[in-house]
Design a protein around this motif. Sequence first.
Motif, PDB file in Angstrom:
ATOM      1  N   ILE A 263       0.844  -1.203   0.000  1.00  0.00           N
ATOM      2  CA  ILE A 263       0.000   0.000   0.000  1.00  0.00           C
ATOM      3  C   ILE A 263       0.876   1.248   0.000  1.00  0.00           C
ATOM      4  O   ILE A 263       0.668   2.165  -0.800  1.00  0.00           O
ATOM      5  CB  ILE A 263      -0.947   0.013   1.213  1.00  0.00           C
ATOM      6  CG1 ILE A 263      -1.951  -1.126   1.127  1.00  0.00           C
ATOM      7  CG2 ILE A 263      -1.668   1.357   1.320  1.00  0.00           C
ATOM      8  CD1 ILE A 263      -2.749  -1.350   2.401  1.00  0.00           C
ATOM      9  N   LYS A 264       1.843   1.265   0.877  1.00  0.00           N
ATOM     10  CA  LYS A 264       2.711   2.440   0.996  1.00  0.00           C
ATOM     11  C   LYS A 264       3.523   2.688  -0.268  1.00  0.00           C
ATOM     12  O   LYS A 264       3.516   3.783  -0.825  1.00  0.00           O
ATOM     13  CB  LYS A 264       3.645   2.279   2.190  1.00  0.00           C
ATOM     14  CG  LYS A 264       4.565   3.458   2.394  1.00  0.00           C
ATOM     15  CD  LYS A 264       5.498   3.237   3.565  1.00  0.00           C
ATOM     16  CE  LYS A 264       6.430   4.429   3.698  1.00  0.00           C
ATOM     17  NZ  LYS A 264       7.510   4.169   4.636  1.00  0.00           N
ATOM     18  N   GLU A 265       4.247   1.650  -0.724  1.00  0.00           N
ATOM     19  CA  GLU A 265       5.208   1.831  -1.811  1.00  0.00           C
ATOM     20  C   GLU A 265       4.580   1.885  -3.199  1.00  0.00           C
ATOM     21  O   GLU A 265       5.090   2.564  -4.077  1.00  0.00           O
ATOM     22  CB  GLU A 265       6.271   0.742  -1.756  1.00  0.00           C
ATOM     23  CG  GLU A 265       7.148   0.850  -0.525  1.00  0.00           C
ATOM     24  CD  GLU A 265       8.213  -0.230  -0.439  1.00  0.00           C
ATOM     25  OE1 GLU A 265       8.304  -1.083  -1.358  1.00  0.00           O
ATOM     26  OE2 GLU A 265       8.955  -0.222   0.566  1.00  0.00           O
ATOM     27  N   LEU A 266       3.499   1.137  -3.416  1.00  0.00           N
ATOM     28  CA  LEU A 266       2.920   1.073  -4.756  1.00  0.00           C
ATOM     29  C   LEU A 266       1.636   1.870  -4.939  1.00  0.00           C
ATOM     30  O   LEU A 266       1.206   2.091  -6.070  1.00  0.00           O
ATOM     31  CB  LEU A 266       2.679  -0.393  -5.152  1.00  0.00           C
ATOM     32  CG  LEU A 266       3.920  -1.276  -5.216  1.00  0.00           C
ATOM     33  CD1 LEU A 266       3.538  -2.687  -5.662  1.00  0.00           C
ATOM     34  CD2 LEU A 266       4.974  -0.699  -6.132  1.00  0.00           C
ATOM     35  N   CYS A 267       1.027   2.272  -3.833  1.00  0.00           N
ATOM     36  CA  CYS A 267      -0.229   3.016  -3.945  1.00  0.00           C
ATOM     37  C   CYS A 267      -0.103   4.457  -3.450  1.00  0.00           C
ATOM     38  O   CYS A 267      -0.450   5.381  -4.173  1.00  0.00           O
ATOM     39  CB  CYS A 267      -1.330   2.293  -3.173  1.00  0.00           C
ATOM     40  SG  CYS A 267      -1.719   0.642  -3.801  1.00  0.00           S
ATOM     41  N   LEU A 268       0.379   4.631  -2.231  1.00  0.00           N
ATOM     42  CA  LEU A 268       0.423   5.976  -1.660  1.00  0.00           C
ATOM     43  C   LEU A 268       1.554   6.824  -2.224  1.00  0.00           C
ATOM     44  O   LEU A 268       1.323   7.963  -2.663  1.00  0.00           O
ATOM     45  CB  LEU A 268       0.537   5.915  -0.135  1.00  0.00           C
ATOM     46  CG  LEU A 268      -0.555   5.168   0.625  1.00  0.00           C
ATOM     47  CD1 LEU A 268      -0.390   5.373   2.116  1.00  0.00           C
ATOM     48  CD2 LEU A 268      -1.927   5.571   0.167  1.00  0.00           C
ATOM     49  N   GLU A 269       2.771   6.289  -2.186  1.00  0.00           N
ATOM     50  CA  GLU A 269       3.926   7.087  -2.615  1.00  0.00           C
ATOM     51  C   GLU A 269       3.836   7.561  -4.070  1.00  0.00           C
ATOM     52  O   GLU A 269       4.087   8.737  -4.332  1.00  0.00           O
ATOM     53  CB  GLU A 269       5.228   6.330  -2.348  1.00  0.00           C
ATOM     54  CG  GLU A 269       5.551   6.249  -0.865  1.00  0.00           C
ATOM     55  CD  GLU A 269       6.787   5.434  -0.537  1.00  0.00           C
ATOM     56  OE1 GLU A 269       7.380   4.803  -1.449  1.00  0.00           O
ATOM     57  OE2 GLU A 269       7.172   5.417   0.656  1.00  0.00           O
ATOM     58  N   PRO A 270       3.471   6.694  -5.024  1.00  0.00           N
ATOM     59  CA  PRO A 270       3.383   7.183  -6.407  1.00  0.00           C
ATOM     60  C   PRO A 270       2.348   8.294  -6.606  1.00  0.00           C
ATOM     61  O   PRO A 270       2.489   9.126  -7.493  1.00  0.00           O
ATOM     62  CB  PRO A 270       2.993   5.933  -7.213  1.00  0.00           C
ATOM     63  CG  PRO A 270       3.432   4.787  -6.390  1.00  0.00           C
ATOM     64  CD  PRO A 270       3.270   5.240  -4.963  1.00  0.00           C
ATOM     65  N   LEU A 271       1.306   8.289  -5.769  1.00  0.00           N
ATOM     66  CA  LEU A 271       0.260   9.313  -5.883  1.00  0.00           C
ATOM     67  C   LEU A 271       0.529  10.514  -4.980  1.00  0.00           C
ATOM     68  O   LEU A 271      -0.250  11.466  -4.975  1.00  0.00           O
ATOM     69  CB  LEU A 271      -1.103   8.705  -5.540  1.00  0.00           C
ATOM     70  CG  LEU A 271      -1.605   7.616  -6.491  1.00  0.00           C
ATOM     71  CD1 LEU A 271      -2.886   6.994  -5.950  1.00  0.00           C
ATOM     72  CD2 LEU A 271      -1.811   8.166  -7.889  1.00  0.00           C
TER      73      LEU A 271
END
Length: 95
Positions: A13-21
Amino acid sequence: MLMHNPPHPGVIIKELCLEPLGLTITDAAEALGVSRKTLSSIINGKAGISPEMAVRLSIAFNTSSESWLNQQTQYDLWLAELSRKDLNVTPLNAA
């Protein structure tokens, strides 16, 4: 076949969902309709993905709820397998 040392879904969630957005935990929690504490616990590996959270994540990030639950199951099973030798179980064999 078990994945070797799968990441906790919170890492995903953190690395692939939140950070890119560019989303903060607070922003994402609000969008998911959960408390910041709830999402923070998942991201920090203190809590797992429930079926309801899997559905929320699937809606928010256009993914499948099954993929989130599968990640959680792989992580939980890997942890359980680490203590396999410590379990006091007698094999039951058919005659």
